[in-house]
Write a protein that holds these residues in place. Structure first.
Motif, short mmCIF file in Angstrom:
data_model
loop_
_atom_site.label_atom_id
_atom_site.label_comp_id
_atom_site.label_asym_id
_atom_site.label_seq_id
_atom_site.Cartn_x
_atom_site.Cartn_y
_atom_site.Cartn_z
N GLU A 64 0.83 -1.21 0.00
CA GLU A 64 0.00 0.00 0.00
C GLU A 64 0.86 1.26 0.00
O GLU A 64 0.57 2.24 -0.71
CB GLU A 64 -0.92 0.01 1.22
N ALA A 65 1.92 1.27 0.79
CA ALA A 65 2.79 2.45 0.87
C ALA A 65 3.48 2.71 -0.46
O ALA A 65 3.58 3.86 -0.90
CB ALA A 65 3.81 2.27 1.99
N ILE A 66 3.96 1.65 -1.10
CA ILE A 66 4.64 1.83 -2.39
C ILE A 66 3.66 2.31 -3.46
O ILE A 66 4.00 3.15 -4.30
CB ILE A 66 5.36 0.54 -2.81
N LEU A 93 3.14 -3.02 -10.30
CA LEU A 93 2.16 -4.04 -10.71
C LEU A 93 2.09 -5.16 -9.68
O LEU A 93 1.02 -5.66 -9.35
CB LEU A 93 2.53 -4.59 -12.09
N THR A 94 3.25 -5.56 -9.19
CA THR A 94 3.30 -6.61 -8.16
C THR A 94 2.57 -6.17 -6.90
O THR A 94 1.80 -6.95 -6.31
CB THR A 94 4.77 -6.96 -7.84
N CYS A 95 2.79 -4.94 -6.48
CA CYS A 95 2.11 -4.44 -5.28
C CYS A 95 0.59 -4.44 -5.46
O CYS A 95 -0.15 -4.81 -4.53
CB CYS A 95 2.59 -3.03 -4.95
N GLN A 96 0.14 -4.08 -6.65
CA GLN A 96 -1.30 -4.07 -6.89
C GLN A 96 -1.88 -5.47 -6.84
O GLN A 96 -2.96 -5.69 -6.26
CB GLN A 96 -1.61 -3.42 -8.24
N ILE A 97 -1.17 -6.43 -7.40
CA ILE A 97 -1.63 -7.82 -7.37
C ILE A 97 -1.66 -8.33 -5.93
O ILE A 97 -2.60 -9.02 -5.51
CB ILE A 97 -0.74 -8.71 -8.25
N LEU A 98 -0.62 -8.01 -5.15
CA LEU A 98 -0.59 -8.46 -3.76
C LEU A 98 -1.78 -7.90 -2.98
O LEU A 98 -2.41 -8.61 -2.18
CB LEU A 98 0.72 -8.03 -3.10
N VAL A 99 -2.09 -6.63 -3.20
CA VAL A 99 -3.23 -6.02 -2.52
C VAL A 99 -4.54 -6.65 -2.97
O VAL A 99 -5.41 -7.00 -2.15
CB VAL A 99 -3.25 -4.50 -2.76
N ASP A 100 -4.70 -6.81 -4.28
CA ASP A 100 -5.98 -7.28 -4.83
C ASP A 100 -6.24 -8.76 -4.60
O ASP A 100 -7.37 -9.17 -4.33
CB ASP A 100 -6.03 -6.99 -6.34
N ASP A 101 -5.17 -9.57 -4.72
CA ASP A 101 -5.37 -11.02 -4.76
C ASP A 101 -4.81 -11.78 -3.55
O ASP A 101 -5.18 -12.95 -3.35
CB ASP A 101 -4.73 -11.60 -6.02
N ALA A 103 -4.26 -10.32 -0.19
CA ALA A 103 -4.42 -9.61 1.10
C ALA A 103 -3.11 -8.96 1.54
O ALA A 103 -2.79 -8.92 2.73
CB ALA A 103 -4.94 -10.56 2.17
N SER A 104 -2.34 -8.49 0.55
CA SER A 104 -1.07 -7.78 0.79
C SER A 104 0.03 -8.68 1.35
O SER A 104 1.05 -8.18 1.83
CB SER A 104 -1.27 -6.57 1.71
N GLN A 105 -0.17 -10.00 1.29
CA GLN A 105 0.82 -10.95 1.79
C GLN A 105 1.60 -11.58 0.64
O GLN A 105 1.07 -11.80 -0.44
CB GLN A 105 0.14 -12.04 2.62
#
Length: 211
Positions: A64-66, A93-101, A103-105
């Motif tokens: 989220e911060a990035i 793009l990786t950060c967005q996928i982690l957030v969306d798919d 749960a940021s883990q």
């Protein structure tokens, strides 16, 4: 030149004795920080990556911060890293996928990791090995070079070398052996001028250079 199984085992034993307990040189405190550091490390030294992440992670160490930075803002954060523009795009793009798919883990599955832009098999193996205790051999430039020189594995691609190393090394030693080969490549079996005369494997190395 093909080496006997016994010779390979002796080489691996010597490497283990020299580099036992050695770990990654990348600095990180969380799984996400390690993921970002490994993505940044492609064609960039760990020393340089640590300079960048020590500057960036105090404020930007979550997906989220990035994402708040935007691509241009992230480029400014990592400008002194090789290929910073493509890395910034992939990290966003990786950060967005982690957030969306996820749960940021950071996921602990090879196929899931390979969905992340900027994450190839080498990076995925590092993550699985370090964070999830999955036996894996991540083939970076050092591992590729040293394995071929020692004939522990002979291949034209990282995947070929990985597959052969998995045959040559007991599964329970895969993750440790990855570090043995990396550190041997950094300290002794260097790309341009290998320090053969001080190498503990000199007597059995088929690629030794004696001046």
């Amino acid at each position: 030149m093909r080496l006997t199984k016994a010779t390979k085992q002796m080489m691996l034993q010597l490497l283990e004795e020299r580099y036992e307990g050695m770990e990654t040189a990348l600095h990180y405190n969380t799984p996400f920080e390690l993921l970002i550091a490994v993505i940044l490390s492609a064609q960039c030294t760990d020393v340089r990556v640590n300079v960048i992440t020590e500057r960036m992670f105090p404020r930007y160490n979550t997906p989220e911060a990035i994402l708040t930075l935007g691509v241009e803002g992230l480029e400014e954060q990592i400008r002194d890293c090789g290929l910073f523009r493509s890395k910034a795009k992939n990290i966003m793009l990786t950060c967005q996928i982690l957030v969306d798919d996820f749960a940021s883990q950071v996921p602990g599955d090879m196929n899931a990791l390979l969905r992340l832009p900027g994450v190839g098999r080498k990076t995925a193996n590092v993550i699985l090995s370090h964070l999830f205790n999955v036996p894996a051999i991540a083939v970076d430039t050092h591992v590729f070079r040293v394995a071929n020189r020692l004939r522990l594995a002979v291949g034209d691609t990282p995947r070929e070398v990985e597959d052969q190393l998995m045959q040559a090394i007991p599964r329970e030693k895969w993750s440790e052996a990855h570090h043995w080969l990396i550190w041997h490549g950094r300290k002794i079996c260097k790309a341009r001028r290998p320090l053969c005369t001080v190498c503990p494997l000199m007597e059995s190395c088929p690629s030794k250079v004696v001046e």
